[in-house]
Design a protein around this motif. Sequence first.
Motif, PDB file in Angstrom:
ATOM      1  N   GLU A 326      -4.476  -0.491 -11.338  1.00  0.00           N
ATOM      2  CA  GLU A 326      -5.061  -1.520 -11.791  1.00  0.00           C
ATOM      3  C   GLU A 326      -5.540  -1.233 -13.308  1.00  0.00           C
ATOM      4  OE1 GLU A 326      -9.695  -3.269 -11.352  1.00  0.00           O
ATOM      5  OE2 GLU A 326      -8.698  -2.313  -9.656  1.00  0.00           O
ATOM      6  N   THR A 329      -2.648  -3.064 -15.237  1.00  0.00           N
ATOM      7  CA  THR A 329      -2.751  -4.479 -15.050  1.00  0.00           C
ATOM      8  C   THR A 329      -3.805  -5.061 -16.072  1.00  0.00           C
ATOM      9  OG1 THR A 329      -2.224  -4.373 -12.700  1.00  0.00           O
ATOM     10  CG2 THR A 329      -3.055  -6.433 -13.456  1.00  0.00           C
ATOM     11  N   ALA A 351       2.480   1.290  -6.508  1.00  0.00           N
ATOM     12  CA  ALA A 351       2.590   2.056  -7.649  1.00  0.00           C
ATOM     13  C   ALA A 351       2.941   3.606  -7.375  1.00  0.00           C
ATOM     14  CB  ALA A 351       1.234   2.000  -8.471  1.00  0.00           C
ATOM     15  N   SER A 366      -3.740  -1.111  -6.508  1.00  0.00           N
ATOM     16  CA  SER A 366      -3.497  -2.322  -7.639  1.00  0.00           C
ATOM     17  C   SER A 366      -4.795  -3.342  -7.529  1.00  0.00           C
ATOM     18  CB  SER A 366      -2.189  -3.077  -7.240  1.00  0.00           C
ATOM     19  OG  SER A 366      -2.348  -3.668  -5.965  1.00  0.00           O
TER      20      SER A 366
END
Length: 654
Positions: A326, A329, A351, A366
């Motif tokens: 995360e 992102t 990941a 994520s």
Amino acid sequence: MHLTGQLMPMLTDKVESSPRLLNMRSLISEGGKSLYIMKLCSLSTISREYVAVHNIGSLPFKDIILAAGEKNPTPSDQAWKISKPLGDYIKSNLNESQQEAINVGLSRKPFVLIQGPPGTGKTQTILGLLSAILHAIPARVHSKGRLRGVKCGPELPINEKYIHWGHASPWLSNINPRDENLPTDGDDGFYPTTGNELKPEVVNSCRKYRVRVLVCAPSNSALDEIVLRILNAGIRDEDDHVYNPKIVRIGLKAHHSVQSVSMDHLVQQKHSHGVAGTDADNIRAALLDEAAIVFSTLSFSGSTIFSKLNHGFDVVIIDEAAQAVEPATLVPLANGCKQVFLVGDPVQLPATVISPVANKFGYGMSLFQRFQKAGYPVLMLKEQYRMHPEIRSFPSREFYNEELQDGPDVKIQTQRAWHEFRCFGPFCFFDIHEGEESQPSGSGSRVNIDEVEFIVSMYLKLVTRYPELKSSSRLAIISPYNYQVKLLKDRFKQIFKEEAKEVVDIITVDGCQGREKDVVIFSCVRASKSKSIGFLSDFRRMNVAITRARSSVLVVGSASTLKNDEHWGNLVEAATKSGGLFKVSKPYGSFLSDENLETMSLKKDEHQPDETMMNEVDTIPSVYGNSGDAEPGQGDDNDYGDGDGDMAFGDGED
């Protein structure tokens, strides 16, 4: 390195003495003493992720990120529309679920989640999104000469109207300002079109705005796949004309196939066209400002060059979003975007997180997966074009709630000559019940020599009967264990010498995402009395491995061991029900002999109905076996991340 002392926090001009560092310095200065330095990693990615998390409070959609949901849905009057020619193209070339994803994107929802199972045209959907986003207009702006939804104030007196008209149309009484600033390079002064080696971007003069898009992915390979598709196929404008937009691929390790739009190549071009002496960073910033679409890995989107842009990006599209942690992102979202598309698949590879402590505290989850678990709406692409229906059947049932459908003619397009034998059919499981796993000394990985020998024998039989399969582009052997991959490579090198890499592709599960092969042979490795399967229990790796195949997936493993895991037990049961379970004993040559293959030939059963044919499994001696009900079990948790898989430590872009 500062060996004289330590810098004070935030005060780079103030140094404080450090006895430890000074002692190191004195050791180096003495004769015969050496200082050994080992670089562990680069902190660039970590620092960018930290900054991204720290800046969440300044994002316009921070509440959506924190709550994983929208409190106030986007009003319908804020939706964007596309022209009829472009809309007709999308309707005729994209399937229903792909069209739905684009329509939701045009609704201007701040976050749009698109799940793309294997073979469902995820990249094609992204290209459709780019065409729609770059050429859409707000619904409340004019269409075909008429205003839509524009609220007008009270009508002005005629004398005030004259004043406003004078300001709006200065050429009525003076020189047209546009005549004083003529466009260059033959465009309308809006989109720069020079430097594009392919068909140039042409902008319709009626379009007086531009949308800027940033496309990101966790890895260089995933990113370059989209860049290459755009270079080869282009995108569509509002008149349904194909063109190549102005794009820039920024970052290191760009594939040679996309070199023409890489930042370094474009900077060299600028220098060769007479701008030598100009600061390279300024040239880079100018190139980014010119581009309609910028491509960058997630990490590189946090580099300092983005801070020099005159304006941010309206839209961010993140491919393979379920394969990124995360904080990574969040990095590209700091560039001032208004809308984010997360495109990925949470039931494919996650990941790569080495630290078990970080995984324990949720670092490996994520943003896509967190939103999905919180109930945020996810659009799933449902029509697949890659796999034979018998391959698609199991993952659709196991991972996608039976929602995957076959595209037109998929069965015909994936039918192959070797399907004439049941043991080379679309979906088979070979139970090597006498096989046994082992663990090389000092290694966390595992091998299974019996599986290697059977796979080699099966490969040789396949390529002897069907020479077209003797190619690394057609056939792959996959295993989740590094040492098994190494053992297979060594064995094939003994047989084929230097041609081994050309005749077969031998890879780990982590190395095969995004690839397609006609035939995939999967080596499970695990076969032990403890019935533990450890690292193999990650169902996402199972999903990735079996869905690489177009026409045949041939799984090799120990049914008695695998049945202790829920998902693997279901796979063994599915193979049994479809007549694709084969119990194999030594010597393996007898199973693969021409005589035994003839007993498994479908040609001799062509006169029989399919149902009868499927129920014949127990009539062939030493080939088929029965399997009991699967019982859910757990693997040893400490086996994850200990060297079993092909862990990717990064792309080296920093």
